[in-house]
Design a protein around this motif. Structure first.
Motif, short mmCIF file in Angstrom:
data_model
loop_
_atom_site.label_atom_id
_atom_site.label_comp_id
_atom_site.label_asym_id
_atom_site.label_seq_id
_atom_site.Cartn_x
_atom_site.Cartn_y
_atom_site.Cartn_z
N GLY A 171 0.80 -1.21 0.00
CA GLY A 171 0.00 0.00 0.00
C GLY A 171 0.84 1.26 0.00
N LYS A 172 0.31 2.30 -0.66
CA LYS A 172 0.98 3.59 -0.70
C LYS A 172 -0.07 4.69 -0.76
N GLY B 244 -3.41 -2.21 -0.76
CA GLY B 244 -3.36 -3.59 -0.28
C GLY B 244 -3.33 -4.65 -1.36
N ILE B 245 -2.45 -4.50 -2.37
CA ILE B 245 -2.41 -5.50 -3.44
C ILE B 245 -1.36 -6.57 -3.13
N SER B 246 -1.61 -7.77 -3.66
CA SER B 246 -0.70 -8.90 -3.47
C SER B 246 -0.60 -9.67 -4.79
N PHE B 247 0.61 -10.11 -5.12
CA PHE B 247 0.79 -10.98 -6.28
C PHE B 247 2.16 -11.64 -6.20
N LYS C 263 -0.48 1.76 -11.33
CA LYS C 263 0.57 0.93 -11.94
C LYS C 263 1.97 1.50 -11.68
N SER C 264 2.15 2.78 -11.98
CA SER C 264 3.48 3.38 -11.83
C SER C 264 3.91 3.40 -10.37
N THR C 265 2.97 3.66 -9.47
CA THR C 265 3.28 3.67 -8.04
C THR C 265 3.75 2.28 -7.60
N THR C 266 3.04 1.25 -8.02
CA THR C 266 3.43 -0.12 -7.68
C THR C 266 4.82 -0.43 -8.24
N PHE C 267 5.00 -0.11 -9.50
CA PHE C 267 6.27 -0.36 -10.18
C PHE C 267 7.42 0.32 -9.45
N ASN C 268 7.22 1.57 -9.07
CA ASN C 268 8.29 2.32 -8.43
C ASN C 268 8.55 1.88 -7.00
#
Length: 278
Positions: A17-18, A28-31, A49-54
């Motif tokens: 999470g961010k 709250g993502i999971s993979f 997407k970009s937040t997760t990637f970064n």
């Protein structure tokens, strides 16, 4: 889980999470991601997407959750520390030194990996040229090794960037919009090459992508975000036919059927061209 994968994922993201102020960009993502797999991270604009990637790359620090690479926690590490653990990255806009030759660009990456700096005693051009040429050979750019990057077509620059990203012999390669700005045939050739490298090296790729024909043709699985939450995960056909995914991309009444056919046609053309030159 695909039977070709080991039991343990290479990358495990849990409850990530961010927030920015009061806005939850990722909620709250999971993979999991396995060696030998291409995983597409997709979603409409503003999906997270970009937040997760970064966060995976260490450019942003998560507010919650865990990101583990082969059991090592990445949250709290700097991007360079993560790079040294075996995580490579390419960018939406290819990052090369235009004034240097193709091979010198790769040698610069090798210098960085070996923790060597320029000095008056050793020229960068002398550093691991053979290894740099081998990396260029793997991406089909060895014949242009001594050309300045400024003279290359954009598709070839992206190939050089891919060679640079492999200078640290990555376990995991992060590709941010790898086919942005490329013509359909170029982007399919780049992703076919990436797929070949993944299988040959046993590494994993996490990539963001807006071109759904690329996703359907080359991703082993996709995870789909919308408003910071994971709404779907699965193989290309499952994602293509998922009602909620279609809704967030199109609204009601439209499907990915035409795009899926385009992806199949372009992939067949690339495979035929590769077979003709083999």
């Amino acid at each position: 889980m695909n039977s070709v994968h080991a039991n343990q994922p290479l990358l495990r993201v849990q409850d990530l999470g961010k927030s920015f102020g009061g806005v939850k960009a990722v909620d709250g993502i999971s993979f999991d991601l396995y060696a030998g797999e291409l995983l597409a991270l997709i979603g409409p604009n503003g999906a997270g997407k970009s937040t997760t990637f970064n966060m995976v790359n260490g450019q942003l620090k998560a507010n919650q959750g865990s990101i583990r690479l082969a059991g090592t926690e990445l949250i709290g590490l700097k991007p360079r520390e993560i790079w040294r653990l075996g995580v490579g990255r390419t960018f939406q806009i290819a990052e090369t030194f235009a004034s240097l030759t193709v091979v010198e660009n790769v040698q610069m990456a090798l210098l960085s990996h070996d923790d060597r700096l320029f000095s008056m005693w050793r020229r960068a051009a002398d550093h691991e040229r053979d290894k740099a040429l081998d990396l260029l050979d793997q991406v089909g750019m060895k014949a242009q090794a001594d050309r300045p990057c400024s003279e290359l077509a954009y598709g070839d620059v992206k190939r050089v960037e891919l060679a640079i990203a492999m200078a640290n012999d990555p376990k995991l390669l992060l590709m941010d919009e790898p086919t942005a700005g490329m013509a359909p045939r170029e982007r399919n050739e780049l992703m076919a090459l990436t797929k070949e490298l993944v299988l040959g090296r046993g590494m994993a790729v996490l990539f963001t992508e807006h071109s759904m024909d690329v996703v359907f043709a080359y991703a082993d699985r996709s995870i789909v975000l919308a408003r910071g939450r994971l709404i779907a995960e699965g193989k290309p056909a499952e994602i293509r036919d998922h009602p909620k995914v279609q809704e967030v991309y199109f609204g009601s009444g439209k499907t990915f059927e035409k795009i899926a056919q385009q992806s199949a046609d372009l992939k067949a053309q690339v495979n035929a061209a590769v077979g003709a030159t083999a």
